[in-house]
Write an enzyme that holds these catalytic residues in place. Structure first.
Site, mmCIF file in Angstrom:
data_model
loop_
_atom_site.group_PDB
_atom_site.id
_atom_site.type_symbol
_atom_site.label_atom_id
_atom_site.label_comp_id
_atom_site.label_asym_id
_atom_site.label_seq_id
_atom_site.Cartn_x
_atom_site.Cartn_y
_atom_site.Cartn_z
ATOM 1 N N ASP A 201 1.240 -0.779 0.258
ATOM 2 C CA ASP A 201 -0.007 0.270 -0.146
ATOM 3 C C ASP A 201 1.292 1.183 0.023
ATOM 4 O O ASP A 201 2.505 0.979 -0.156
ATOM 5 C CB ASP A 201 -1.081 -0.159 1.396
ATOM 6 C CG ASP A 201 -2.155 1.228 1.351
ATOM 7 O OD1 ASP A 201 -2.482 1.185 0.115
ATOM 8 O OD2 ASP A 201 -1.980 1.704 2.205
ATOM 9 N N SER A 202 0.084 2.503 -0.065
ATOM 10 C CA SER A 202 1.313 3.496 0.010
ATOM 11 C C SER A 202 1.997 3.804 1.492
ATOM 12 O O SER A 202 2.177 4.657 1.232
ATOM 13 C CB SER A 202 0.131 4.972 -0.745
ATOM 14 O OG SER A 202 -0.850 4.950 -0.145
ATOM 15 N N TYR B 203 -0.741 8.447 -2.764
ATOM 16 C CA TYR B 203 -0.937 8.093 -4.149
ATOM 17 C C TYR B 203 -2.268 9.103 -4.371
ATOM 18 O O TYR B 203 -1.728 9.151 -5.769
ATOM 19 C CB TYR B 203 -0.431 6.458 -4.544
ATOM 20 C CG TYR B 203 0.533 5.413 -3.727
ATOM 21 C CD1 TYR B 203 1.200 6.029 -3.517
ATOM 22 C CD2 TYR B 203 0.743 3.947 -4.553
ATOM 23 C CE1 TYR B 203 2.717 5.685 -2.682
ATOM 24 C CE2 TYR B 203 1.292 3.742 -3.968
ATOM 25 C CZ TYR B 203 2.967 3.603 -3.636
ATOM 26 O OH TYR B 203 3.673 3.224 -3.430
ATOM 27 N N GLY B 204 -2.855 9.343 -3.816
ATOM 28 C CA GLY B 204 -4.306 8.993 -3.961
ATOM 29 C C GLY B 204 -4.144 10.293 -4.691
ATOM 30 O O GLY B 204 -5.194 10.927 -5.593
ATOM 31 N N CYS C 123 -3.925 -1.108 -2.375
ATOM 32 C CA CYS C 123 -4.275 0.343 -2.158
ATOM 33 C C CYS C 123 -4.574 0.216 -3.495
ATOM 34 O O CYS C 123 -4.594 0.287 -4.288
ATOM 35 C CB CYS C 123 -2.854 1.110 -2.770
ATOM 36 S SG CYS C 123 -3.035 2.646 -2.727
ATOM 37 N N ASN C 124 -6.129 1.243 -3.366
ATOM 38 C CA ASN C 124 -7.190 0.808 -4.451
ATOM 39 C C ASN C 124 -6.213 2.052 -5.095
ATOM 40 O O ASN C 124 -7.319 1.697 -6.656
ATOM 41 C CB ASN C 124 -8.098 2.131 -3.868
ATOM 42 C CG ASN C 124 -9.035 0.903 -3.279
ATOM 43 O OD1 ASN C 124 -10.507 0.647 -4.391
ATOM 44 N ND2 ASN C 124 -9.091 0.402 -1.999
ATOM 45 N N GLU D 177 -6.660 9.815 8.819
ATOM 46 C CA GLU D 177 -5.170 9.378 9.564
ATOM 47 C C GLU D 177 -5.139 10.613 10.990
ATOM 48 O O GLU D 177 -3.707 10.626 11.607
ATOM 49 C CB GLU D 177 -4.203 10.545 8.283
ATOM 50 C CG GLU D 177 -4.259 8.890 7.231
ATOM 51 C CD GLU D 177 -2.715 9.123 6.588
ATOM 52 O OE1 GLU D 177 -2.106 9.863 6.569
ATOM 53 O OE2 GLU D 177 -2.569 8.009 5.894
ATOM 54 N N CYS E 153 -11.563 2.964 -0.804
ATOM 55 C CA CYS E 153 -10.269 3.447 -0.176
ATOM 56 C C CYS E 153 -9.422 2.687 1.247
ATOM 57 O O CYS E 153 -10.387 2.340 1.393
ATOM 58 C CB CYS E 153 -10.258 4.922 0.199
ATOM 59 S SG CYS E 153 -8.640 5.252 1.212
ATOM 60 N N THR E 154 -8.745 2.234 1.573
ATOM 61 C CA THR E 154 -7.952 0.958 2.479
ATOM 62 C C THR E 154 -8.218 1.879 3.920
ATOM 63 O O THR E 154 -8.460 1.302 4.421
ATOM 64 C CB THR E 154 -6.330 1.790 2.371
ATOM 65 O OG1 THR E 154 -5.757 2.937 2.222
ATOM 66 C CG2 THR E 154 -5.878 0.905 1.039
ATOM 67 N N HIS E 155 -8.748 3.062 4.098
ATOM 68 C CA HIS E 155 -8.618 3.932 5.082
ATOM 69 C C HIS E 155 -10.006 3.921 5.520
ATOM 70 O O HIS E 155 -10.332 4.203 6.779
ATOM 71 C CB HIS E 155 -8.229 5.351 5.429
ATOM 72 C CG HIS E 155 -7.123 5.498 5.468
ATOM 73 N ND1 HIS E 155 -6.557 5.331 4.150
ATOM 74 C CD2 HIS E 155 -6.109 6.224 5.675
ATOM 75 C CE1 HIS E 155 -4.483 5.136 4.258
ATOM 76 N NE2 HIS E 155 -4.883 6.450 4.721
HETATM 77 N N1 DGL Z 1 -3.884 3.730 -0.009
HETATM 78 C C1 DGL Z 1 -4.936 4.579 -0.584
HETATM 79 C C2 DGL Z 1 -5.800 4.493 -1.632
HETATM 80 O O1 DGL Z 1 -6.504 2.681 -1.034
HETATM 81 C C3 DGL Z 1 -5.144 5.793 -0.115
HETATM 82 C C4 DGL Z 1 -4.119 6.840 0.353
HETATM 83 C C5 DGL Z 1 -3.061 7.180 -0.598
HETATM 84 O O2 DGL Z 1 -3.796 8.299 -1.184
HETATM 85 O O3 DGL Z 1 -2.350 6.700 -0.683
HETATM 86 O O4 DGL Z 1 -5.600 5.019 -2.226
#
Ligand code: DGL
Length: 268
Positions: free
Chosen positions: A11-12, A43-44, A74-75, A155, A187-189
């Site tokens: 993941d990011s 990453y988003g 990560c999406n 976060e 999204c992961t979060h």
């Molecule tokens: N992990 C990213 C996602 O699932 C979210 C956090 C990011 O933007 O890096 O898209």
């Protein structure tokens, strides 16, 4: 391929630990190697080319660790880099992403219905969920909204409070999400705010939590290929490309228990 080889999850940052947690809950006999690219998050908001370059470097680390399978948790990276990673990894490991299992779930359960999607700008802008769901079932209408404030909000520890409730309802009241029958948490979060989203909809809308769906799909996939591990030989490993006290604290939040992070710098 060796059944006891680890599963690589990346993941990011530490948000993908929601997926790692769901996987370790469902498949406790699997050894996990988690890589969070905390030096380069988020990453988003990044371009597909940049996410692809980071993802390839991470796959090199996971392949060196002998992973039998790489799960892109990560999406944003699943949207931007899945095809490239599959081609790059070739026959060295299997590759799964977090989008396909959710697409299958929606295609199975939402014929002729309307589904909302929330995610980062990268994930929503890629149009990958809409495209893939349409390919499987053109009768399903997908309505997407980028919700970039949610990642920093979570976060920074804002969930289940007035600030998070206000931001969540501002986004979910957007006309594009009117009258959806289900909402994809792209999204992961977002599993961390699943309860607040369910309350917003008074539990009348299915809130589609990809972490559980992905873990279940991974289990089926490994079963089909006869690749399930029967006993974990080594401890799970959690690697990040940058380590700070706040990443350590957040890792506990996303994984649900204390874990030890090790650092691996991606660029020499
Ligand atoms: N992990 C990213 C996602 O699932 C979210 C956090 C990011 O933007 O890096 O898209």
């Amino acid at each position: 391929m060796n059944n006891s080889a680890p599963i690589g999850i990346f993941d990011s940052g530490v948000g993908g630990l929601t997926v790692a947690h769901a996987v370790s809950d469902l498949l406790p006999e699997e050894q996990l190697v988690y890589f969070g690219d905390s030096a380069h998050l988020p990453y988003g908001d990044k371009s597909a080319a940049t996410i692809q370059a980071y993802s390839i470097k991470i796959c090199d680390v996971l392949l060196e660790k002998g992973c039998k399978l790489i799960l892109i948790a990560c999406n944003s990276a699943s949207a931007a880099a899945y095809e490239l990673i599959k081609a790059y990894v070739g026959s060295k490991a299997k590759v799964l992403n977090v989008i396909d299992p959710v697409v299958d779930h929606v295609a199975k359960n939402y014929t002729s219905k309307k589904v909302g999607l929330i995610g980062t700008k990268q994930t929503v802008g890629s149009g990958v969920y809409e495209y893939q769901i349409k390919v499987k079932d053109p009768s399903i209408k997908v309505q997407s909204l980028a919700t970039p404030l949610l990642v920093p909000m979570i976060e920074e520890g804002f969930h289940n409070d007035n600030i998070s409730e206000a931001i969540i309802s501002e986004y979910l009241n957007h006309s594009i999400l009117n009258e959806v029958n289900g909402l994809i948490l792209g999204c992961t979060h977002y599993p961390l705010i699943k309860d607040s989203i369910e309350s917003f909809y008074q539990n009348k809308v299915e809130v589609i939590d990809s972490s559980r769906i992905v873990a279940a799909a991974l289990k089926l996939y490994l079963e089909d290929l006869n690749l399930l591990s029967s006993a974990r030989e080594q401890e799970n490993e959690f690697i990040v490309s940058d380590i700070t006290p706040s990443f350590e604290k957040a890792s506990e939040l996303f994984f649900g228990s204390k874990i030890k992070l090790n650092q691996h710098i991606l660029w020499e």
